[in-house]
Design a protein around this motif. Structure first.
Motif, short mmCIF file in Angstrom:
data_model
loop_
_atom_site.label_atom_id
_atom_site.label_comp_id
_atom_site.label_asym_id
_atom_site.label_seq_id
_atom_site.Cartn_x
_atom_site.Cartn_y
_atom_site.Cartn_z
N ARG A 98 0.81 -1.20 0.00
CA ARG A 98 0.00 0.00 0.00
C ARG A 98 0.85 1.27 0.00
NH1 ARG A 98 -4.96 0.71 -1.25
NH2 ARG A 98 -5.31 2.21 0.40
N LEU A 99 1.92 1.24 0.77
CA LEU A 99 2.71 2.44 0.91
C LEU A 99 3.86 2.40 -0.09
CD1 LEU A 99 2.79 2.32 4.78
CD2 LEU A 99 1.39 3.83 3.37
N ARG A 100 3.90 3.38 -0.94
CA ARG A 100 4.93 3.39 -1.96
C ARG A 100 6.30 3.61 -1.31
NH1 ARG A 100 3.41 7.33 -6.57
NH2 ARG A 100 1.50 6.13 -6.41
N ASN A 101 7.29 2.95 -1.84
CA ASN A 101 8.67 3.11 -1.38
C ASN A 101 8.89 2.78 0.09
OD1 ASN A 101 9.34 3.99 -3.94
ND2 ASN A 101 8.86 6.13 -3.40
N ARG A 102 8.00 1.97 0.64
CA ARG A 102 8.25 1.51 2.00
C ARG A 102 8.38 0.00 1.96
NH1 ARG A 102 9.02 3.77 6.84
NH2 ARG A 102 7.08 3.25 7.89
N THR A 103 9.38 -0.53 2.65
CA THR A 103 9.47 -1.99 2.72
C THR A 103 8.99 -2.43 4.10
OG1 THR A 103 11.68 -2.04 3.63
CG2 THR A 103 11.49 -1.96 1.23
N VAL A 104 8.56 -3.69 4.16
CA VAL A 104 8.11 -4.23 5.44
C VAL A 104 9.26 -4.20 6.44
CG1 VAL A 104 7.04 -6.21 6.57
CG2 VAL A 104 6.46 -5.67 4.21
N ASN A 105 10.47 -4.43 5.92
CA ASN A 105 11.64 -4.39 6.80
C ASN A 105 11.76 -3.05 7.52
OD1 ASN A 105 12.38 -6.89 6.11
ND2 ASN A 105 14.46 -6.36 5.48
#
Lengths: 314, 320
Positions: free
Chosen positions: A81-88
């Motif tokens: 959902r969030l662009r340019n965000r990784t789960v890490n």
């Protein structure tokens, strides 16, 4: 002992694979599409590109293999959902706060629950015993959102000892006064549980023959308690802490919400609502890994404390 | 694992009481009668059982009988738990509203009862599902033994790694809707592991008893051995574990509803009601306190009942 430890560690690998498979399989069953929540229709080509980015065009077993590979290389993938965000990144940012909260809560539990349980067992049916057990029963039964609200009301609203909510941004800050209420609210249940467990376990141990022998040969009572009773009665307590970690994780979800703590539980709830599957899956896998590792540590500790389990298990 | 009396069959006499004059009828008492007597002697457990029954009665009688809506409503407390009336919002406790009202002016006395139906109903339904799954899984593992037992138990070990709340929430997401049945499903999916282990342990212990061997020796089939001699003897431990599982399920439901992913308004559960009361706890503490204290009372009673049952059904494990 070494073989026992090694066997136990190797055994966690299939367990983790199975748990990841379960989480993965369940997530595949969830309906809804995180990319189709906008008003505008997403063009076919973009849809396909997105699916390719998240490997959604591959058969499920290949997706699973990719995912396992990623998990074992500590990569939980990008957020859907969030662009340019990784789960890490999300985990790195939020998990330490939850971990610290859980750790402090368990600290309260051991700090108060353990001595209270021991004292109650040494004077069974005394006033202190009744008081401690009453307290333990109540602490066991009260839902922690109510405990948390009561604490906020009396210590933050009525008396202004501490702020009503908030959390230090720095993980290593262990002196902030805002840590007290959340960790105590979460730890109360644990405290009650530990106190009850220690008391029951000690009373049982004190009836054993070897305790009578120790008393009969003239050892001082203090020495009997410390050497013979305590050491043996703490073993079941260690075993019980493993499964409890799962419950503490459950509690952090609620406590984080009430105290506005930027922990992973609150983020999980948001991610579920937003259908951000990769984040939900990543956090669930992480929580599962924490529980598995906790159980591993407890089992190894148990092996050290009680040689009998080593032989049976290995 | 304690070895139990050979059978729970009520027709079988258990140790007639001693000291009976010759010729007088010997009073027989079954294991259940003995257990009942021991249970009643335990004041705390008895009080807990009474309170428990009162809470259940309150929940199911106040807002109209559950199965047949409206049958009691006019007789006892004629207020609709769904009735919104903003002119009555946030009333304190009074005769008309014993627990006050919430932000929509809904009567909390009626609503707490409605929430109780849902919370207690979910609690018992989920506990029953847990028991059935545990009996099947643990029974198969314990009775079959060997490689199958090993595989099933290792699988259970892996399941122990599942974190409770995230998994329940994911299950709810899979089903897609949140209602009574899906909450039962979500809560039982993640809670049957311990009970399955308990059943397995009990079955293994019972399997080695002489009367089971005797039954085998005279040629009883496996299903008769299991159904007639083993499973009935796990009944006591299952009743205990039912009351041991209930608090976890009730609290689990409350947590999920409290964080807003469970039972949604206008439907009520104690957890959902607590969520309603979260924002206004400073000025209107009743809205949060009423459902929370009901949860606490139910959990407390269930724990006491479980303790009492354990002492009553298995005197050997009694604490000092």
């Amino acid at each position: 002992m070494a073989t026992y430890v090694i066997r136990r560690i190797i055994w966690t690998i299939p367990v983790m694979l199975l748990v990841i498979l379960l989480v993965f399989g369940l997530m595949k069953q969830i309906g809804g599409n995180p990319f189709r929540q906008t008003e505008r229709a997403v063009p076919q080509s973009i849809q396909e590109n997105l699916e390719r980015k998240f490997n959604l065009n591959e058969p499920w077993y290949l997706q699973y293999v990719y995912y396992v590979k990623d998990v074992f290389t500590f990569d939980l993938g990008p957020s859907m959902r969030l662009r340019n965000r990784t789960v890490n990144e999300i985990v790195k940012e939020h998990f330490p706060h939850s971990f610290k909260l859980a750790l402090l809560a368990m600290g309260w539990g051991l700090l108060i629950g353990l001595p209270a349980g021991i004292a109650a067992a040494l004077r069974p049916n005394s006033l202190f015993d009744y008081g401690a057990m009453l307290f333990s029963n109540i602490g066991f039964a009260l839902p922690n959102f109510f405990v948390a609200t009561l604490l906020i009301y009396y210590f933050a609203v009525r008396n202004d000892f501490v702020p009503t909510s908030g959390w230090p941004a720095d993980f290593w800050d262990f002196t902030d006064e805002r840590l007290i209420l959340p960790s105590f609210a979460l730890g109360l249940f644990f405290m009650a549980y530990v106190a009850r467990l220690v008391r029951g376990s000690m009373l049982e141990t004190m009836q054993q023959d070897y305790v009578r022998t120790a008393k009969a040969k003239g050892l001082r009572w203090r020495r009997v308690v410390v050497r013979h009773v305590l050491r043996n009665s703490l073993i079941p307590v260690v075993t019980a802490i493993g499964p409890l970690i799962g419950l503490v994780i459950t509690g952090t979800f609620v406590i984080e919400l009430i105290f506005s703590i930027p922990g992973i539980g609150r983020y999980f709830v948001d991610a579920v609502a937003a259908r951000d599957f990769s984040v939900v899956m990543g956090i669930t896998v992480l929580a599962a890994v924490v529980v598995i590792i906790a159980n591993l540590v407890v089992d190894i500790l148990y092996g050290f404390l009680d040689p009998r389990t080593r032989e049976v298990r290995s | 694992m304690a070895v139990r009396e050979p059978t729970l069959d009520t027709r079988t006499p258990v140790a007639p009481e001693t000291g009976v004059a010759a010729g007088a009828a010997i009073r027989q008492s079954s294991l259940w009668q003995d257990a009942w007597r021991r249970y009643v002697r335990n004041r705390g457990a008895l009080a807990a059982a009474v309170v428990f029954v009162l809470i259940v009665l309150y929940s199911f009688l106040i807002p109209g009988f559950w199965i047949v809506p409206g049958i009691w409503t006019d007789l006892i407390h004629d207020i609709d738990p769904y009735g919104v009336d903003f002119s009555q919002a946030y009333q304190g406790a009074s005769l008309a509203h014993p627990f006050g009202t919430d932000q929509f002016g809904r009567d909390l006395f009626a609503r707490a009862a409605l929430g109780g139906q849902v919370s207690i109903g979910i609690g018992f339904a989920a506990t029953l599902v847990i028991l059935v799954v545990a009996i099947v899984y643990g029974g198969i593992a314990g009775f079959a033994g060997g490689a199958l037992d090993n595989v099933l138990m290792r699988f259970l070990d892996a399941l122990y790694g599942l974190p409770f709340l995230p998994f329940a929430i994911i299950t709810l997401q899979i089903v897609g809707t949140v209602n009574f049945m899906t909450m039962v499903l979500a809560l039982s999916v993640v809670s049957w592991f311990t009970d399955a282990r308990v059943v397995r342990g009990q079955v293994i212990t019972l399997k080695e008893n002489d009367y089971v061997r005797a039954a085998r020796a005279v040629g009883a089939r496996w299903y008769r051995v299991l159904g007639r001699h083993i499973l009935p003897n796990t009944l006591g431990i299952l009743i205990i574990s039912m009351f041991l599982s209930l608090p976890g399920v009730v609290l689990g439901e409350a947590f999920i509803s409290f964080i807003g992913l469970g039972i949604n308004p206008p439907d009520a559960s104690w957890g959902a009601m607590a969520n309603d009361g979260r924002d206004a706890y400073r000025t209107h503490p009743l809205v949060l306190a009423v459902p929370s204290l009901f949860i606490a009372a139910l959990v407390l009673c269930a724990n006491f009942i479980a303790d009492g049952l354990r002492d009553a059904l298995d005197p050997r494990t009694r604490e000092t």
